[in-house]
Design an enzyme around this catalytic site. Structure first.
Site, short mmCIF file in Angstrom:
data_model
loop_
_atom_site.label_atom_id
_atom_site.label_comp_id
_atom_site.label_asym_id
_atom_site.label_seq_id
_atom_site.Cartn_x
_atom_site.Cartn_y
_atom_site.Cartn_z
N LYS A 1 0.51 -1.11 0.07
CA LYS A 1 0.12 -0.03 0.12
C LYS A 1 0.98 1.29 0.05
O LYS A 1 1.83 1.31 0.57
CB LYS A 1 -0.68 -0.13 1.25
CG LYS A 1 -2.11 0.41 1.17
CD LYS A 1 -2.88 -0.21 2.58
CE LYS A 1 -4.38 0.75 2.77
NZ LYS A 1 -4.61 0.53 4.17
C1 E4P Z 1 -8.03 1.68 4.43
O1 E4P Z 1 -7.28 0.80 3.79
C2 E4P Z 1 -7.71 2.22 5.59
O2 E4P Z 1 -6.93 1.24 6.56
C3 E4P Z 1 -8.96 2.50 6.65
O3 E4P Z 1 -10.04 2.12 5.58
C4 E4P Z 1 -8.80 3.84 7.27
O4 E4P Z 1 -10.14 3.95 7.95
P1 E4P Z 1 -10.21 5.02 9.26
O5 E4P Z 1 -10.57 6.44 8.42
O6 E4P Z 1 -11.24 4.46 9.79
O7 E4P Z 1 -8.93 4.89 9.84
#
Ligand code: E4P
Length: 218
Positions: free
Chosen positions: A83
């Site tokens: 990522k």
């Molecule tokens: C996506 O890959 C992220 O890990 C995640 O959806 C972030 O979400 P949050 O805004 O609840 O931290």
């Protein structure tokens, strides 16, 4: 629509996996930190349970180190999808890595134009964070609609991975828009299952079943 679990908590991952409905997992440094375990241990545990794309995030900020980390991550297991944040440096890294055939999930996307650039760079997944947009009074779901439209207009292969999901309506609306993947916390997955009318209906059926003579199926 593919369902990914947005967590690094192995108990939650095991429970969701038992349902048979989980296609992959997304993690980020904050989720890994919450486990209190070393990064590689967390990755190893998840990879043993789920046979699908597992997003593990790079922590470098410059292109060459992002590329280095992503290559190392991708070698851990065939299911690892590195990522990479949607920065200028991140876009350059995605271009190089996608050319090498490494699938990348480009994360921290907050605009449709960012998503357009990411698709042009060759990302396998784009992760628009809709809950965080809603938090600052921007319409997160509108962003999903815009990205789906743009990708369809030009036939981009990049999959729209709806992230930062906060509740079932986010999943419902994203599904209606044709987003490819929803990554959600365990709590939201449970909310999708439960309905009070299902519980009440079942209660009534089983009560009435008591009145059936013999009341046995097996
Ligand atoms: C996506 O890959 C992220 O890990 C995640 O959806 C972030 O979400 P949050 O805004 O609840 O931290």
């Amino acid at each position: 629509m593919k369902f990914f679990l947005d967590t690094a908590d192995i108990k939650e991952i095991r429970e969701a996996h038992d349902l048979g409905l989980i296609d992959g997992v997304t993690t980020n440094p904050s989720l890994v930190a919450k486990t209190g375990k070393p990064f590689h241990k967390v990755a190893e545990e998840i990879l043993k349970v789920v046979d699908g794309p597992i997003s593990l995030e790079v922590v470098a900020r410059d292109t060459s180190h992002m590329i280095k980390e992503a290559r190392i991550l991708s070698k851990i297991h065939k299911n690892v999808v590195p990522k990479i944040p949607l920065t200028r440096e991140g876009l350059k890294a995605v271009k190089v890595l996608s050319t090498e055939g490494i699938s990348i999930n480009q994360t921290l996307c907050f605009s449709a134009t960012q998503a357009l650039l990411s698709a042009k760079a060759g990302a396998a997944y784009i992760s628009p964070f809709i809950g965080r947009l809603d938090d600052i009074s921007h319409d997160g779901l509108q962003l999903i609609q815009d990205i789906v439209t743009i990708y369809q207009n030009y036939g981009f292969q990049t999959e729209v991975l709806v992230a930062s999901i906060r509740h079932p309506l986010h999943v419902l609306e994203a599904a209606k828009m044709g987003a490819h993947v929803a990554t959600m916390p365990f709590k939201v997955l449970e909310q999708l299952i439960n309905h009070p009318l299902t519980d009440m209906g079942l209660e009534k059926f089983l009560k009435d079943w008591e009145k059936v003579p013999g009341n046995k199926i097996v």
